[in-house]
Design a protein around this motif. Structure first.
Motif, PDB file in Angstrom:
ATOM      1  N   ASP A 252       0.825  -1.210   0.000  1.00 13.75           N
ATOM      2  CA  ASP A 252       0.000   0.000   0.000  1.00 13.75           C
ATOM      3  C   ASP A 252       0.859   1.260   0.000  1.00 13.75           C
ATOM      4  OD1 ASP A 252      -2.310  -1.464  -0.071  1.00 13.75           O
ATOM      5  OD2 ASP A 252      -2.692  -1.347   2.085  1.00 13.75           O
ATOM      6  N   THR A 253       1.910   1.262   0.804  1.00 15.27           N
ATOM      7  CA  THR A 253       2.758   2.456   0.877  1.00 15.27           C
ATOM      8  C   THR A 253       3.527   2.680  -0.422  1.00 15.27           C
ATOM      9  OG1 THR A 253       4.582   1.183   1.851  1.00 15.27           O
ATOM     10  CG2 THR A 253       3.036   2.240   3.362  1.00 15.27           C
ATOM     11  N   LEU A 254       3.725   1.616  -1.203  1.00 18.25           N
ATOM     12  CA  LEU A 254       4.421   1.758  -2.482  1.00 18.25           C
ATOM     13  C   LEU A 254       3.469   2.072  -3.636  1.00 18.25           C
ATOM     14  CD1 LEU A 254       7.054  -1.141  -2.378  1.00 18.25           C
ATOM     15  CD2 LEU A 254       7.390   1.286  -1.882  1.00 18.25           C
ATOM     16  N   GLY A 255       2.174   2.095  -3.357  1.00 17.49           N
ATOM     17  CA  GLY A 255       1.215   2.356  -4.426  1.00 17.49           C
ATOM     18  C   GLY A 255       0.959   1.154  -5.305  1.00 17.49           C
ATOM     19  N   LEU A 256       1.220  -0.051  -4.774  1.00 21.55           N
ATOM     20  CA  LEU A 256       1.007  -1.286  -5.521  1.00 21.55           C
ATOM     21  C   LEU A 256      -0.259  -1.976  -5.027  1.00 21.55           C
ATOM     22  CD1 LEU A 256       4.688  -2.609  -5.381  1.00 21.55           C
ATOM     23  CD2 LEU A 256       3.604  -1.370  -7.264  1.00 21.55           C
ATOM     24  N   THR A 257      -0.792  -2.875  -5.849  1.00 20.46           N
ATOM     25  CA  THR A 257      -2.012  -3.592  -5.508  1.00 20.46           C
ATOM     26  C   THR A 257      -1.811  -5.079  -5.749  1.00 20.46           C
ATOM     27  OG1 THR A 257      -3.329  -1.690  -6.229  1.00 20.46           O
ATOM     28  CG2 THR A 257      -4.493  -3.772  -5.923  1.00 20.46           C
ATOM     29  N   VAL A 258      -2.193  -5.896  -4.774  1.00 21.68           N
ATOM     30  CA  VAL A 258      -2.132  -7.345  -4.928  1.00 21.68           C
ATOM     31  C   VAL A 258      -3.502  -7.843  -5.360  1.00 21.68           C
ATOM     32  CG1 VAL A 258      -1.799  -9.550  -3.751  1.00 21.68           C
ATOM     33  CG2 VAL A 258      -0.291  -7.621  -3.237  1.00 21.68           C
ATOM     34  N   ILE A 259      -3.544  -8.584  -6.465  1.00 23.98           N
ATOM     35  CA  ILE A 259      -4.797  -9.136  -6.971  1.00 23.98           C
ATOM     36  C   ILE A 259      -4.596 -10.621  -7.253  1.00 23.98           C
ATOM     37  CG2 ILE A 259      -5.508  -6.942  -7.986  1.00 23.98           C
ATOM     38  CD1 ILE A 259      -4.716  -8.054 -10.698  1.00 23.98           C
ATOM     39  N   SER A 260      -5.697 -11.317  -7.468  1.00 25.31           N
ATOM     40  CA  SER A 260      -5.608 -12.760  -7.697  1.00 25.31           C
ATOM     41  C   SER A 260      -5.962 -13.162  -9.121  1.00 25.31           C
ATOM     42  CB  SER A 260      -6.542 -13.499  -6.727  1.00 25.31           C
ATOM     43  OG  SER A 260      -7.879 -13.049  -6.886  1.00 25.31           O
ATOM     44  N   ASP A 261      -6.435 -12.216  -9.945  1.00 22.51           N
ATOM     45  CA  ASP A 261      -6.857 -12.602 -11.295  1.00 22.51           C
ATOM     46  C   ASP A 261      -5.723 -12.421 -12.301  1.00 22.51           C
ATOM     47  OD1 ASP A 261      -6.833  -9.877 -12.236  1.00 22.51           O
ATOM     48  OD2 ASP A 261      -8.745  -9.588 -11.211  1.00 22.51           O
TER      49      ASP A 261
END
Length: 349
Positions: A252-261
């Protein structure tokens, strides 16, 4: 029998409907002939006007909303001519170099033009299109549109000046890639790409632009694949829980998003290995965590990071392992905070 104009038939009515705002925003008078089916077709439909000061586009459409759709297709026809002029100017630069329709720059420019026409009611690429004439024959409506080359060049140069105004402060940023600068560099990626396309368009019309504050390729070299997105897919989370938690703590602090698709830009392959040994009353456990970043589209390995910690306990292996795992989460998280963005940008090789 009238043949449909090249470059027009490929556009569906659905796609064209989205572009009506562009044409309606012109606000110029239209000469609409109420021709019957037996009336002769207008001269401009049989012979496209030839005027060095203007580009002319012709569109035809039938059925519901035929009048509006034929206008849209006439503007699309103009945009296709601009792309053709880009290709022609490229071909004339070198007799030995043949530029075909598949040329990457031409393809990118063509798609950009089409997106602008479909989605932008105040297109920077086709300003001030005039609807010169429009005639109905039976269920079919024919439209003649015109674009002033001078007005086109002037408007595009004004747009370039606006782009340069946004790019100048970004070009002065420090080279270090941080969450704050990443968003600005991603913005610069879009702006510099548009500027490059506009420069090619102007060049095809005989005007060469001076270099901008920062070139598109310079931006690409700075942020690499991060220009395409910041979505991560984690592989191996169950087998590497400490590494997984290290990543989740900082994304979150790096502006990244974890997704599963499958829409992720990157895949992070997580690994952990451990070993233990007993020294007197102490049990020592070493845990090594590693991350390998992979481009999800190409499958190319971008780079990797690795870190090891060792912790001891007189209370046995389980306690030593828990301490080592906690230390790995904290220490590896700090490393990722500093190095994950450069790694994903291709700077961590």
């Amino acid at each position: 029998m009238l043949r449909r104009l090249p470059g027009i038939a490929a556009f569906s009515c659905t796609a064209c409907t989205a572009a009506l705002g562009l044409l309606l925003s012109c606000g110029l008078p239209v000469a609409l002939g109420a021709a019957e089916s037996g009336e002769a077709l207008p001269e401009w439909l049989q012979q496209r006007p030839n005027d060095p000061q203007h580009l002319y586009g012709i569109g035809e459409a039938s059925g519901e909303n035929a009048r509006e759709l034929s206008r849209t297709l006439a503007v699309v026809d103009i945009s296709e001519q601009l792309v053709v002029s880009v290709r022609s100017s490229r071909e004339s630069e070198s007799e030995s170099e043949v530029v075909v329709d598949g040329d990457e720059e031409v393809v990118r420019l063509r798609e950009s033009l089409r997106r602008q026409i479909r989605a932008d009611s105040e297109s920077h690429y086709l300003p001030g299109v005039e609807i010169v004439a429009q005639q109905r024959q039976g269920d079919t409506v024919y439209t003649l549109a015109r674009l002033s080359r001078q007005r086109f060049s002037q408007a595009v140069q004004e747009r370039v000046e606006a782009l340069d105004g946004e790019l100048e402060p970004i070009a002065r940023l420090e080279p270090e890639l941080t969450p704050q600068t990443l968003q600005r560099w991603r913005r610069a990626h879009d702006l510099s790409a548009e500027r490059e396309q506009l420069a090619v368009l102007l060049e095809s019309q005989g005007t060469r632009l001076a270099a901008g504050p920062i070139a598109f390729e310079q931006v690409r070299s700075r942020i690499g694949r991060l220009a395409q997105g910041t979505r991560l897919q984690l592989e191996g989370s169950a087998q590497a829980p400490a590494v997984r938690d290290s990543v989740l703590d900082i994304v979150d602090t790096l502006g990244l998003t974890v997704i599963s698709d499958e829409s992720a830009t990157f895949q992070l392959r997580l690994r952990e290995r451990s070993r233990s040994r007993v020294v007197g009353d102490w049990t020592r456990v070493t845990i090594t965590g590693a991350i390998t970043a992979v481009d999800r589209v190409t499958g190319e390995v971008i780079g990797s990071l690795e870190h090891s910690v060792e912790k001891s306990s007189v209370q046995g292996e389980e306690e030593a392992r828990a301490r080592a795992r906690e230390a790995l989460i904290e220490e590896f998280g700090k490393i990722l905070q500093q190095r994950l963005l450069p790694l994903l940008a291709g700077q961590g090789r």
